[in-house]
Design an enzyme around this catalytic site. Structure first.
Site, short mmCIF file in Angstrom:
data_model
loop_
_atom_site.label_atom_id
_atom_site.label_comp_id
_atom_site.label_asym_id
_atom_site.label_seq_id
_atom_site.Cartn_x
_atom_site.Cartn_y
_atom_site.Cartn_z
N GLU A 44 -2.43 4.71 -2.75
CA GLU A 44 -3.39 3.70 -2.33
C GLU A 44 -3.86 3.92 -0.90
O GLU A 44 -5.02 3.67 -0.57
CB GLU A 44 -2.78 2.30 -2.49
CG GLU A 44 -2.58 1.94 -3.95
CD GLU A 44 -1.67 0.75 -4.14
OE1 GLU A 44 -1.94 -0.02 -5.07
OE2 GLU A 44 -0.69 0.61 -3.40
N ILE B 52 0.86 -1.18 0.00
CA ILE B 52 0.00 0.00 0.00
C ILE B 52 0.90 1.24 0.00
O ILE B 52 1.55 1.54 1.00
CB ILE B 52 -0.94 0.02 1.22
CG1 ILE B 52 -1.80 -1.24 1.28
CG2 ILE B 52 -1.79 1.28 1.23
CD1 ILE B 52 -2.82 -1.39 0.18
N ASP B 53 0.95 1.94 -1.15
CA ASP B 53 1.76 3.16 -1.22
C ASP B 53 0.91 4.36 -0.80
O ASP B 53 -0.24 4.21 -0.38
CB ASP B 53 2.35 3.33 -2.62
CG ASP B 53 1.30 3.51 -3.71
OD1 ASP B 53 0.14 3.90 -3.40
OD2 ASP B 53 1.64 3.28 -4.89
N SER B 54 1.47 5.55 -0.90
CA SER B 54 0.77 6.75 -0.41
C SER B 54 -0.51 7.02 -1.20
O SER B 54 -1.50 7.47 -0.62
CB SER B 54 1.70 7.96 -0.44
OG SER B 54 2.13 8.21 -1.76
#
Length: 84
Positions: free
Chosen positions: A41, A37-39
């Site tokens: 997402e 989960i990136d920024s």
């Protein structure tokens, strides 16, 4: 405000996260970053949570979320039925 059971909150959070990662989210004490989960997402998850629960999540609250358990605990604190 509608109340939810712990199981309902857990299911909704896991569903929201699962839509954004190919890693199974059944283990909820893993870091969001380790789930991929990136920024961007992460922001999508916050918006999804707000829409699904009809709430507004403050930025400073969301910044504290490191794991799915953190999200679940936060939501339980504000949404869970006091009778559970």
């Amino acid at each position: 405000m509608k109340t939810y059971t712990r199981d309902q909150i857990h299911e909704i959070v896991v569903d929201s996260l699962s839509e954004r990662t190919s890693i199974p989210v059944h283990i909820t004490d893993i870091r969001l970053e380790d789930l991929g989960i990136d920024s961007v997402e992460r922001t999508e998850v916050i918006v999804d949570i707000e829409e699904r629960f009809d709430i507004e999540v403050l930025d400073e609250d969301a910044e504290m979320w490191q794991t799915p358990d953190d999200i679940i605990d936060y939501l339980i604190d504000i949404l869970a039925s006091p009778y559970l």
